[in-house]
Design a protein around this motif. Structure first.
Motif, mmCIF file in Angstrom:
data_model
loop_
_atom_site.group_PDB
_atom_site.id
_atom_site.type_symbol
_atom_site.label_atom_id
_atom_site.label_comp_id
_atom_site.label_asym_id
_atom_site.label_seq_id
_atom_site.Cartn_x
_atom_site.Cartn_y
_atom_site.Cartn_z
ATOM 1 N N SER A 150 58.816 11.382 48.325
ATOM 2 C CA SER A 150 59.430 12.141 49.463
ATOM 3 C C SER A 150 59.293 13.582 49.152
ATOM 4 C CB SER A 150 60.904 11.839 49.844
ATOM 5 O OG SER A 150 61.422 11.899 48.324
ATOM 6 N N ILE A 151 59.166 13.964 47.968
ATOM 7 C CA ILE A 151 59.085 15.513 47.699
ATOM 8 C C ILE A 151 57.826 15.878 47.735
ATOM 9 C CG2 ILE A 151 59.884 17.189 45.942
ATOM 10 C CD1 ILE A 151 61.425 15.066 44.356
ATOM 11 N N LYS A 152 57.849 17.115 48.940
ATOM 12 C CA LYS A 152 56.378 17.647 49.217
ATOM 13 C C LYS A 152 56.524 19.034 49.055
ATOM 14 C CE LYS A 152 55.190 13.981 51.996
ATOM 15 N NZ LYS A 152 54.184 13.200 53.084
ATOM 16 N N LYS A 153 55.343 20.001 48.379
ATOM 17 C CA LYS A 153 55.295 21.276 48.484
ATOM 18 C C LYS A 153 53.935 21.588 48.772
ATOM 19 C CE LYS A 153 59.341 21.802 46.128
ATOM 20 N NZ LYS A 153 60.069 22.588 46.510
ATOM 21 N N THR A 205 47.997 25.343 51.041
ATOM 22 C CA THR A 205 47.479 24.013 51.437
ATOM 23 C C THR A 205 48.495 23.303 52.215
ATOM 24 O OG1 THR A 205 48.627 22.877 49.302
ATOM 25 C CG2 THR A 205 46.397 23.855 49.124
ATOM 26 N N VAL A 206 48.265 22.482 52.616
ATOM 27 C CA VAL A 206 49.111 21.519 53.467
ATOM 28 C C VAL A 206 50.061 21.024 52.532
ATOM 29 C CG1 VAL A 206 47.477 20.842 55.212
ATOM 30 C CG2 VAL A 206 47.761 19.361 53.446
ATOM 31 N N GLU A 207 51.310 20.451 52.965
ATOM 32 C CA GLU A 207 52.281 19.781 52.095
ATOM 33 C C GLU A 207 51.815 18.544 51.410
ATOM 34 O OE1 GLU A 207 55.778 19.261 54.028
ATOM 35 O OE2 GLU A 207 56.453 21.280 54.060
ATOM 36 N N LEU A 208 51.759 18.738 50.249
ATOM 37 C CA LEU A 208 51.370 17.424 49.221
ATOM 38 C C LEU A 208 52.512 17.034 48.491
ATOM 39 C CD1 LEU A 208 47.818 19.253 48.227
ATOM 40 C CD2 LEU A 208 48.236 17.175 49.727
ATOM 41 N N PRO A 209 52.332 15.855 48.084
ATOM 42 C CA PRO A 209 53.445 15.162 47.198
ATOM 43 C C PRO A 209 53.703 15.869 45.870
ATOM 44 C CG PRO A 209 52.460 13.381 48.194
ATOM 45 C CD PRO A 209 51.703 14.718 48.668
ATOM 46 N N LEU A 210 54.641 16.252 45.294
ATOM 47 C CA LEU A 210 54.659 17.239 43.999
ATOM 48 C C LEU A 210 53.912 16.173 43.068
ATOM 49 C CD1 LEU A 210 55.417 19.863 42.768
ATOM 50 C CD2 LEU A 210 57.681 18.487 42.152
ATOM 51 N N SER A 211 54.242 14.936 42.983
ATOM 52 C CA SER A 211 53.425 14.116 41.754
ATOM 53 C C SER A 211 52.212 14.183 42.104
ATOM 54 C CB SER A 211 54.056 12.863 41.920
ATOM 55 O OG SER A 211 53.875 12.230 43.259
ATOM 56 N N PHE A 212 51.662 14.166 43.266
ATOM 57 C CA PHE A 212 50.102 14.282 43.177
ATOM 58 C C PHE A 212 49.504 15.783 42.817
ATOM 59 C CE2 PHE A 212 46.366 15.317 45.992
ATOM 60 C CZ PHE A 212 45.583 14.468 45.704
ATOM 61 N N VAL A 213 50.235 16.672 43.159
ATOM 62 C CA VAL A 213 49.790 17.979 42.517
ATOM 63 C C VAL A 213 49.851 18.101 40.938
ATOM 64 C CG1 VAL A 213 50.235 20.616 42.422
ATOM 65 C CG2 VAL A 213 50.383 19.258 44.682
ATOM 66 N N ILE A 214 50.863 17.846 40.441
ATOM 67 C CA ILE A 214 51.050 17.710 39.068
ATOM 68 C C ILE A 214 50.021 16.574 38.375
ATOM 69 C CG2 ILE A 214 52.412 17.051 36.948
ATOM 70 C CD1 ILE A 214 54.729 18.086 38.697
ATOM 71 N N GLY A 215 49.798 15.478 38.956
ATOM 72 C CA GLY A 215 49.018 14.434 38.454
ATOM 73 C C GLY A 215 47.620 14.997 38.233
ATOM 74 N N THR A 216 46.760 15.362 39.558
ATOM 75 C CA THR A 216 45.565 15.866 39.478
ATOM 76 C C THR A 216 45.292 16.800 38.749
ATOM 77 O OG1 THR A 216 46.005 17.160 41.750
ATOM 78 C CG2 THR A 216 45.092 15.032 42.123
ATOM 79 N N SER A 217 46.337 17.989 38.736
ATOM 80 C CA SER A 217 46.025 18.996 37.487
ATOM 81 C C SER A 217 46.134 18.262 36.282
ATOM 82 C CB SER A 217 47.153 20.066 37.823
ATOM 83 O OG SER A 217 48.519 19.674 37.201
ATOM 84 N N PHE A 218 46.842 17.277 35.768
ATOM 85 C CA PHE A 218 46.564 16.942 34.678
ATOM 86 C C PHE A 218 45.315 16.065 34.536
ATOM 87 C CE2 PHE A 218 47.034 12.804 31.973
ATOM 88 C CZ PHE A 218 47.206 13.541 30.717
#
Length: 82
Positions: free
Chosen positions: A35-38, A47-60
């Motif tokens: 539910s946390i989107k940034k 960018t459009v609002e993406l889930p924070l875990s997706f942003v962190i995970g894809t960068s990792f």
């Protein structure tokens, strides 16, 4: 470069690609109820609002994949100089 070294580099690259692809699949399955989107601020746009875990995970995952590719290139250069 002989065939054995090429096969070794191909095997390591294939392993890194499969491993990081499976991490991405697990990440996508895991963020279904996030539910946390940034927004991510780029140089000129957002960018459009993406889930924070997706942003962190894809960068990792992208860092892991690039690190393995750079490591393979380093091993290739060392083996060519010998």
């Amino acid at each position: 470069m002989n065939v054995i070294k090429k096969l070794f580099l191909f095997k390591n690259l294939l392993f890194a690609f499969i491993f990081n692809s499976s991490l991405l699949l697990i990440l996508i399955i895991g963020i279904q109820n996030s539910s946390i989107k940034k927004k991510v601020n780029l140089l000129f746009n957002e960018t459009v609002e993406l889930p924070l875990s997706f942003v962190i995970g894809t960068s990792f995952i992208s860092g892991s994949l690039l690190g393995s590719i750079i490591s393979l290139d380093y091993h290739r250069r060392v083996s060519e100089s010998n």
